[in-house]
Design a protein around this motif. Structure first.
Motif: not given
Length: 280
Positions: A67-95
């Motif tokens: 409950a102390q973690l932002r679990l959805a945002e950790l999923l996005l970070a995990c996908a970006c670290a794995a090199g997911s183009a879709a994840a990096i694209a939405v991350f870039d657009a939002e942040f």
């Protein structure tokens, strides 16, 4: 394999937990991420392992730690670290892309730092621990890029550099000549502990002001607040540090009276690089 089974196996069997509650929390996080960022996916076992590595130690049961973690945002970070183009694209657009405080060149450096590995060093997005809001964490990375771009020839700073920037020669005050070596060691240790206990945002502000020499006007622009707010925050942080040093000297070194006050004066001189500090 259920998400909870993988996560709990990695945490070990010693931590108390409700397996069904853990599963429900993780599944809800995945669903939340899917709603926020459609098309972003990760392998369930990879996500469970990613979260397990960031579950706070010493918090029981496991579902309370989650409950102390932002679990959805950790999923996005995990996908970006794995090199997911879709994840990096939405991350870039939002942040990254809509950050008006950084130039196009600085945004490109942020992207490189976050998503590209350096030799055996994983991309910086892997450092996101999920304890705070992802957007705020990215803004901190971007702020470092802005500061670094203003002094490209300078060595990259560390928190140890911040300690050095806050430290003056113990011989600065003549009456401390006899305490020179002990004073430096005692106060440096107390300062180290006090700085380490500060929130990340406060440490960053001290680093930028004392080490990087960034003025309150520019810091106000970076943090999107008035310069007067930066000045008040710096005074507050230095006061917090001095209060923590006082407690440390009293509890760990059994100092009080004149001896305590003399060392506190020395500590205050170390913390006065950016101005005088009121004792707390």
């Amino acid at each position: 394999m259920r998400l909870s089974t993988r996560l709990l196996s990695l945490l070990g069997g010693a931590r108390s937990h409700d397996a069904e509650a853990v599963e429900r929390i993780l599944v809800e996080a995945v669903e939340d991420a899917s709603r926020r960022w459609p098309g972003v996916t990760v392998e369930p076992e990879s996500y469970a392992a990613w979260v397990a590595a960031r579950v706070p130690a010493g918090v029981e049961p496991v579902e309370e730690a989650l409950a102390q973690l932002r679990l959805a945002e950790l999923l996005l970070a995990c996908a970006c670290a794995a090199g997911s183009a879709a994840a990096i694209a939405v991350f870039d657009a939002e942040f990254i892309a809509r950050d008006r405080r950084t130039s196009d060149d600085e945004k490109q450096i942020v992207r490189q730092k976050l998503f590209l590995a350096q030799g055996d060093t994983p991309p910086r997005i892997a450092r996101y621990g999920g304890r705070g809001e992802l957007g705020g964490w990215v803004r901190t990375v971007a702020a470092r890029v802005v500061i670094d771009s203003a002094r490209p020839a300078r060595e990259q700073p560390t928190e140890d550099d911040l300690l050095d920037a806050l430290t003056v020669d113990p011989g600065y005050t003549p009456e401390f000549a006899q305490l020179k070596q002990d004073a430096r060691k005692i106060v440096q240790t107390a300062l180290n502990g006090a700085i380490a206990a500060l929130p990340a945002r406060d440490r960053m502000l001290l680093l930028q002001y004392h080490l990087d020499g960034v003025g309150v006007v520019e810091l106000g622009r970076l943090f999107n607040v008035a310069p007067s707010t930066i000045s008040r925050n710096l005074a507050r942080i230095r006061g917090v540090l001095l209060a923590q040093v006082r407690r440390s000297l009293m509890s760990h070194h059994k100092l009080w009276g004149d001896e305590l006050e003399r060392l506190l004066e020395f500590a205050q001189s170390q913390l006065s690089v950016g101005g005088a500090i009121d004792r707390t």
